[in-house]
Write a protein that holds these residues in place. Structure first.
Motif, PDB file in Angstrom:
ATOM      1  N   ILE A  30       0.833  -1.198   0.000  1.00 43.09           N
ATOM      2  CA  ILE A  30       0.000   0.000   0.000  1.00 43.09           C
ATOM      3  C   ILE A  30       0.869   1.250   0.000  1.00 43.09           C
ATOM      4  CG2 ILE A  30      -1.637   1.335   1.392  1.00 43.09           C
ATOM      5  CD1 ILE A  30      -2.903  -1.352   2.201  1.00 43.09           C
ATOM      6  N   TRP A  31       1.931   1.258   0.790  1.00 45.60           N
ATOM      7  CA  TRP A  31       2.820   2.413   0.837  1.00 45.60           C
ATOM      8  C   TRP A  31       3.500   2.631  -0.519  1.00 45.60           C
ATOM      9  CZ3 TRP A  31       8.169   2.685   0.242  1.00 45.60           C
ATOM     10  CH2 TRP A  31       8.725   3.935   0.504  1.00 45.60           C
ATOM     11  N   PHE A  32       3.957   1.553  -1.145  1.00 42.56           N
ATOM     12  CA  PHE A  32       4.631   1.669  -2.436  1.00 42.56           C
ATOM     13  C   PHE A  32       3.675   2.184  -3.513  1.00 42.56           C
ATOM     14  CE2 PHE A  32       6.003  -0.160  -6.510  1.00 42.56           C
ATOM     15  CZ  PHE A  32       7.246   0.440  -6.610  1.00 42.56           C
ATOM     16  N   MET A  33       2.441   1.668  -3.537  1.00 47.29           N
ATOM     17  CA  MET A  33       1.469   2.098  -4.546  1.00 47.29           C
ATOM     18  C   MET A  33       1.095   3.562  -4.348  1.00 47.29           C
ATOM     19  SD  MET A  33      -0.809  -1.399  -5.123  1.00 47.29           S
ATOM     20  CE  MET A  33      -2.096  -0.755  -4.163  1.00 47.29           C
ATOM     21  N   SER A  34       0.915   3.993  -3.112  1.00 48.95           N
ATOM     22  CA  SER A  34       0.560   5.390  -2.876  1.00 48.95           C
ATOM     23  C   SER A  34       1.717   6.308  -3.237  1.00 48.95           C
ATOM     24  CB  SER A  34       0.143   5.594  -1.422  1.00 48.95           C
ATOM     25  OG  SER A  34       1.247   5.406  -0.556  1.00 48.95           O
ATOM     26  N   ARG A  35       2.927   5.871  -3.027  1.00 48.66           N
ATOM     27  CA  ARG A  35       4.102   6.662  -3.397  1.00 48.66           C
ATOM     28  C   ARG A  35       4.172   6.842  -4.911  1.00 48.66           C
ATOM     29  NH1 ARG A  35       9.345   4.065  -3.590  1.00 48.66           N
ATOM     30  NH2 ARG A  35      10.768   5.623  -4.363  1.00 48.66           N
ATOM     31  N   THR A  36       3.887   5.787  -5.666  1.00 47.03           N
ATOM     32  CA  THR A  36       3.892   5.861  -7.124  1.00 47.03           C
ATOM     33  C   THR A  36       2.812   6.804  -7.623  1.00 47.03           C
ATOM     34  OG1 THR A  36       4.693   3.577  -7.202  1.00 47.03           O
ATOM     35  CG2 THR A  36       3.789   4.482  -9.235  1.00 47.03           C
ATOM     36  N   GLN A  37       1.609   6.707  -7.049  1.00 47.84           N
ATOM     37  CA  GLN A  37       0.521   7.596  -7.452  1.00 47.84           C
ATOM     38  C   GLN A  37       0.841   9.046  -7.113  1.00 47.84           C
ATOM     39  OE1 GLN A  37      -2.976   6.035  -5.606  1.00 47.84           O
ATOM     40  NE2 GLN A  37      -3.290   4.478  -7.177  1.00 47.84           N
ATOM     41  N   ARG A  38       1.467   9.268  -5.990  1.00 45.26           N
ATOM     42  CA  ARG A  38       1.828  10.627  -5.598  1.00 45.26           C
ATOM     43  C   ARG A  38       2.826  11.220  -6.591  1.00 45.26           C
ATOM     44  NH1 ARG A  38       2.520  10.118  -0.038  1.00 45.26           N
ATOM     45  NH2 ARG A  38       4.268   8.817  -0.589  1.00 45.26           N
ATOM     46  N   LYS A  39       3.782  10.422  -7.061  1.00 40.39           N
ATOM     47  CA  LYS A  39       4.739  10.895  -8.058  1.00 40.39           C
ATOM     48  C   LYS A  39       4.043  11.233  -9.373  1.00 40.39           C
ATOM     49  CE  LYS A  39       9.019   8.699  -6.552  1.00 40.39           C
ATOM     50  NZ  LYS A  39      10.084   7.748  -6.935  1.00 40.39           N
ATOM     51  N   GLN A  40       3.079  10.405  -9.787  1.00 38.03           N
ATOM     52  CA  GLN A  40       2.354  10.665 -11.019  1.00 38.03           C
ATOM     53  C   GLN A  40       1.528  11.941 -10.913  1.00 38.03           C
ATOM     54  OE1 GLN A  40       0.128   7.070 -11.672  1.00 38.03           O
ATOM     55  NE2 GLN A  40       1.824   6.038 -12.702  1.00 38.03           N
ATOM     56  N   ARG A  41       0.877  12.155  -9.770  1.00 40.10           N
ATOM     57  CA  ARG A  41       0.096  13.383  -9.572  1.00 40.10           C
ATOM     58  C   ARG A  41       0.996  14.612  -9.589  1.00 40.10           C
ATOM     59  NH1 ARG A  41      -2.781  10.419  -5.535  1.00 40.10           N
ATOM     60  NH2 ARG A  41      -1.475  11.417  -3.970  1.00 40.10           N
ATOM     61  N   GLN A  42       2.182  14.516  -8.993  1.00 42.65           N
ATOM     62  CA  GLN A  42       3.112  15.639  -8.982  1.00 42.65           C
ATOM     63  C   GLN A  42       3.609  15.943 -10.394  1.00 42.65           C
ATOM     64  OE1 GLN A  42       3.814  17.638  -6.409  1.00 42.65           O
ATOM     65  NE2 GLN A  42       4.970  18.885  -7.856  1.00 42.65           N
ATOM     66  N   LYS A  43       3.892  14.912 -11.181  1.00 43.52           N
ATOM     67  CA  LYS A  43       4.331  15.101 -12.562  1.00 43.52           C
ATOM     68  C   LYS A  43       3.235  15.774 -13.377  1.00 43.52           C
ATOM     69  CE  LYS A  43       5.978  12.583 -16.585  1.00 43.52           C
ATOM     70  NZ  LYS A  43       6.209  11.272 -17.182  1.00 43.52           N
ATOM     71  N   GLN A  44       1.969  15.357 -13.183  1.00 43.92           N
ATOM     72  CA  GLN A  44       0.841  15.963 -13.886  1.00 43.92           C
ATOM     73  C   GLN A  44       0.685  17.423 -13.480  1.00 43.92           C
ATOM     74  OE1 GLN A  44      -1.016  15.026 -16.321  1.00 43.92           O
ATOM     75  NE2 GLN A  44      -2.602  16.584 -16.254  1.00 43.92           N
ATOM     76  N   ALA A  45       0.828  17.719 -12.189  1.00 41.04           N
ATOM     77  CA  ALA A  45       0.706  19.096 -11.708  1.00 41.04           C
ATOM     78  C   ALA A  45       1.816  19.972 -12.284  1.00 41.04           C
ATOM     79  CB  ALA A  45       0.734  19.125 -10.184  1.00 41.04           C
ATOM     80  N   ASP A  46       3.026  19.440 -12.393  1.00 41.05           N
ATOM     81  CA  ASP A  46       4.128  20.196 -12.983  1.00 41.05           C
ATOM     82  C   ASP A  46       3.887  20.471 -14.462  1.00 41.05           C
ATOM     83  OD1 ASP A  46       5.361  20.136 -10.519  1.00 41.05           O
ATOM     84  OD2 ASP A  46       6.733  18.490 -11.036  1.00 41.05           O
ATOM     85  N   THR A  47       3.330  19.482 -15.176  1.00 37.67           N
ATOM     86  CA  THR A  47       3.020  19.655 -16.592  1.00 37.67           C
ATOM     87  C   THR A  47       1.988  20.748 -16.786  1.00 37.67           C
ATOM     88  OG1 THR A  47       3.509  17.334 -17.049  1.00 37.67           O
ATOM     89  CG2 THR A  47       2.148  18.482 -18.657  1.00 37.67           C
ATOM     90  N   VAL A  48       0.935  20.734 -15.975  1.00 33.86           N
ATOM     91  CA  VAL A  48      -0.126  21.726 -16.092  1.00 33.86           C
ATOM     92  C   VAL A  48       0.389  23.113 -15.710  1.00 33.86           C
ATOM     93  CG1 VAL A  48      -2.342  22.425 -15.110  1.00 33.86           C
ATOM     94  CG2 VAL A  48      -1.986  20.072 -15.824  1.00 33.86           C
ATOM     95  N   ALA A  49       1.238  23.193 -14.697  1.00 30.08           N
ATOM     96  CA  ALA A  49       1.763  24.482 -14.259  1.00 30.08           C
ATOM     97  C   ALA A  49       2.686  25.106 -15.306  1.00 30.08           C
ATOM     98  CB  ALA A  49       2.507  24.311 -12.942  1.00 30.08           C
TER      99      ALA A  49
END
Length: 150
Positions: A30-49
């Motif tokens: 669960i910790w590993f999966m949430s860490r991966t999703q958090r990285k993907q969300r951050q990458k998406q936020a950086d792209t949009v910004a």
């Protein structure tokens, strides 16, 4: 008649660890999966910004366009000459590099109609090149029909 009480064999004290091992593994996954999703969300936020006018983007629904205007919540894309469409910023999926063609999925139509391209040369279709050896091999069986006739 005598009844004898025989003690049950125990595992030697390792029972606590064997019960905790699956729990530790589940928490780790669960910790590993949430860490991966958090990285993907951050990458998406950086792209949009980083969106600026003139950037080619693809939305999550597959619409390709050029950024015309960026607001706080929305981004305006030009999808065709003079056609502007407004999207939520979160709908921007990825940014296309400048050298990548925007309509890569669209293929040019064939010059000849289908009827003109059909030939009666069936002999060429009876053999298949085997990738490993490069030899021609005759096809042994035909495919079943894809529909039934009434």
């Amino acid at each position: 008649m005598q009844l004898l009480a025989v003690p049950m064999a125990s595992s030697g004290g390792g029972g606590g660890f064997t019960l905790l091992l699956p729990l530790i593994l589940i928490v780790g996954m669960i910790w590993f999966m949430s860490r991966t999703q958090r990285k993907q969300r951050q990458k998406q936020a950086d792209t949009v910004a980083a969106l600026t006018p003139g950037t080619k983007v693809v939305t999550t629904s597959g619409m390709v366009g050029v950024v015309e205007e960026v607001d706080d919540e929305y981004v305006t894309l030009e999808v065709s000459d003079g056609i502007l469409v407004q999207f939520v910023k979160a709908a921007v999926g990825r940014v296309l590099p400048d050298d990548e063609p925007a309509d890569e999925a669209v293929e040019a139509p064939a010059a000849d109609p289908v009827e003109d391209r059909v030939t009666d040369e069936v002999a060429e279709r009876d053999t298949v090149d085997v990738p490993e050896t490069g030899e021609a091999k005759a096809q042994d069986k035909k495919l079943p029909p894809t529909h039934t006739e009434n």
